[in-house]
Design an enzyme around this catalytic site. Structure first.
Site, PDB file in Angstrom:
ATOM      1  N   ASP A   7       0.869  -1.179   0.000  1.00 17.49           N
ATOM      2  CA  ASP A   7       0.000   0.000   0.000  1.00 17.49           C
ATOM      3  C   ASP A   7       0.910   1.234   0.000  1.00 17.49           C
ATOM      4  OD1 ASP A   7       0.811   0.381   2.616  1.00 17.49           O
ATOM      5  OD2 ASP A   7      -1.191   0.265   3.502  1.00 17.49           O
ATOM      6  N   CYS A  64       2.666  -3.514   4.035  1.00 15.42           N
ATOM      7  CA  CYS A  64       1.943  -2.280   4.358  1.00 15.42           C
ATOM      8  C   CYS A  64       2.696  -1.633   5.515  1.00 15.42           C
ATOM      9  CB  CYS A  64       0.470  -2.553   4.668  1.00 15.42           C
ATOM     10  SG  CYS A  64       0.135  -3.619   6.077  1.00 15.42           S
ATOM     11  N   THR A  66       2.348  -1.817   8.846  1.00 15.43           N
ATOM     12  CA  THR A  66       2.683  -2.788   9.893  1.00 15.43           C
ATOM     13  C   THR A  66       2.782  -4.218   9.373  1.00 15.43           C
ATOM     14  OG1 THR A  66       0.345  -3.152  10.323  1.00 15.43           O
ATOM     15  CG2 THR A  66       1.443  -1.451  11.657  1.00 15.43           C
ATOM     16  N   ILE A  68       0.234  -5.955   9.279  1.00 16.85           N
ATOM     17  CA  ILE A  68      -0.881  -6.621   9.977  1.00 16.85           C
ATOM     18  C   ILE A  68      -2.145  -6.653   9.112  1.00 16.85           C
ATOM     19  CG2 ILE A  68      -2.422  -6.536  11.974  1.00 16.85           C
ATOM     20  CD1 ILE A  68      -0.078  -5.240  13.548  1.00 16.85           C
ATOM     21  N   GLY A  69      -2.519  -5.508   8.570  1.00 24.25           N
ATOM     22  CA  GLY A  69      -3.733  -5.458   7.746  1.00 24.25           C
ATOM     23  C   GLY A  69      -3.622  -6.365   6.536  1.00 24.25           C
ATOM     24  N   MET A  70      -2.472  -6.338   5.890  1.00 21.29           N
ATOM     25  CA  MET A  70      -2.253  -7.192   4.717  1.00 21.29           C
ATOM     26  C   MET A  70      -2.387  -8.664   5.099  1.00 21.29           C
ATOM     27  SD  MET A  70      -1.563  -5.732   1.749  1.00 21.29           S
ATOM     28  CE  MET A  70      -0.711  -4.392   0.878  1.00 21.29           C
ATOM     29  N   HIS A  97       7.640 -25.136   8.849  1.00 19.28           N
ATOM     30  CA  HIS A  97       6.580 -25.705   9.697  1.00 19.28           C
ATOM     31  C   HIS A  97       5.179 -25.481   9.151  1.00 19.28           C
ATOM     32  CE1 HIS A  97       9.038 -26.010  13.681  1.00 19.28           C
ATOM     33  NE2 HIS A  97       9.826 -26.124  12.629  1.00 19.28           N
ATOM     34  N   ARG A 132       4.036 -34.432  11.046  1.00 17.93           N
ATOM     35  CA  ARG A 132       3.362 -33.672  12.116  1.00 17.93           C
ATOM     36  C   ARG A 132       3.014 -32.250  11.646  1.00 17.93           C
ATOM     37  NH1 ARG A 132       8.708 -32.980  13.428  1.00 17.93           N
ATOM     38  NH2 ARG A 132       9.341 -31.047  14.459  1.00 17.93           N
ATOM     39  N   HIS A 133       3.902 -31.696  10.845  1.00 17.90           N
ATOM     40  CA  HIS A 133       3.609 -30.347  10.349  1.00 17.90           C
ATOM     41  C   HIS A 133       2.472 -30.387   9.325  1.00 17.90           C
ATOM     42  CE1 HIS A 133       6.766 -28.657  12.647  1.00 17.90           C
ATOM     43  NE2 HIS A 133       7.752 -29.238  11.972  1.00 17.90           N
TER      44      HIS A 133
HETATM   45  C1  RB5 Z   1      -1.957   2.750   6.438  1.00 15.81           C
HETATM   46  O1  RB5 Z   1      -1.951   3.973   7.122  1.00 15.81           O
HETATM   47  C2  RB5 Z   1      -1.818   1.603   7.417  1.00 15.81           C
HETATM   48  O2  RB5 Z   1      -2.976   1.478   8.175  1.00 15.81           O
HETATM   49  C3  RB5 Z   1      -1.510   0.313   6.688  1.00 15.81           C
HETATM   50  O3  RB5 Z   1      -0.355   0.489   5.945  1.00 15.81           O
HETATM   51  C4  RB5 Z   1      -1.266  -0.923   7.546  1.00 15.81           C
HETATM   52  O4  RB5 Z   1      -0.340  -0.660   8.553  1.00 15.81           O
HETATM   53  C5  RB5 Z   1      -2.455  -1.629   8.028  1.00 15.81           C
HETATM   54  O5  RB5 Z   1      -2.381  -2.668   8.686  1.00 15.81           O
END
Ligand code: RB5
Length: 145
Positions: A7, A64, A66, A68-70, A97, A132-133
């Site tokens: 992003d 992205c 963090t 996390i969102g991706m 694994h 197992r994996h």
């Molecule tokens: C964008 O500001 C930010 O929210 C995105 O890049 C990401 O970190 C979301 O998980």
């Protein structure tokens, strides 16, 4: 073929990774985004995840702010095991694994040098194939319903 997308928060990191792919002669497909305009990361996660799930691409890389969102979005696509990694050990372990097929990273969390090392580890480490994996992965797949 490697699918890659980012992003707006991770454009520079994606460009650096693509340059390293070119140097290594890796084939890749860039699913965007292509400039700094604010975009919605699930759209890019979906494009990469679907290309991996369909078999068009073998592995996916999503970046992205963090990661996390991706990773949350990619893991909603059937057949995707997306691992958010911020270190080389996890990248290697998730291949061995979990047979992860998509890697997510956070461009606001780690630097480009580490991202390259994590990506290399992810792309070069095979699944262990141990029973197992495989059993545990089958249990993850069963959760998809
Ligand atoms: C964008 O500001 C930010 O929210 C995105 O890049 C990401 O970190 C979301 O998980």
């Amino acid at each position: 073929m490697i699918a890659i997308a980012c992003d707006h928060a991770a454009l520079d990191m994606k460009k650096s990774l693509m340059e390293s792919f070119e140097k290594k002669d890796y084939t890749f497909k860039d699913f965007g985004c292509y400039d700094n305009k604010s975009v919605d990361y699930p759209d890019y996660a979906a494009a990469v995840a679907k290309s991996v799930a369909s078999g068009e691409c073998e592995k996916g890389i999503l970046i992205c702010g963090t990661g996390i969102g991706m990773s949350m979005a990619a893991n909603k696509v059937k057949g995707i095991r997306c691992a958010l990694c911020g270190d080389v050990f996890s990248a290697k372990a998730t291949r061995e694994h979990n047979d992860a097929n998509v890697l997510a990273m956070g461009a606001r969390v780690i630097g480009v040098g580490l991202a390259e090392m994590i990506t290399d580890a992810f792309l070069s480490t095979p699944f262990s194939g141990e029973k197992r994996h495989q059993n545990r992965i089958d249990k993850i797949t069963a959760l998809e319903g």
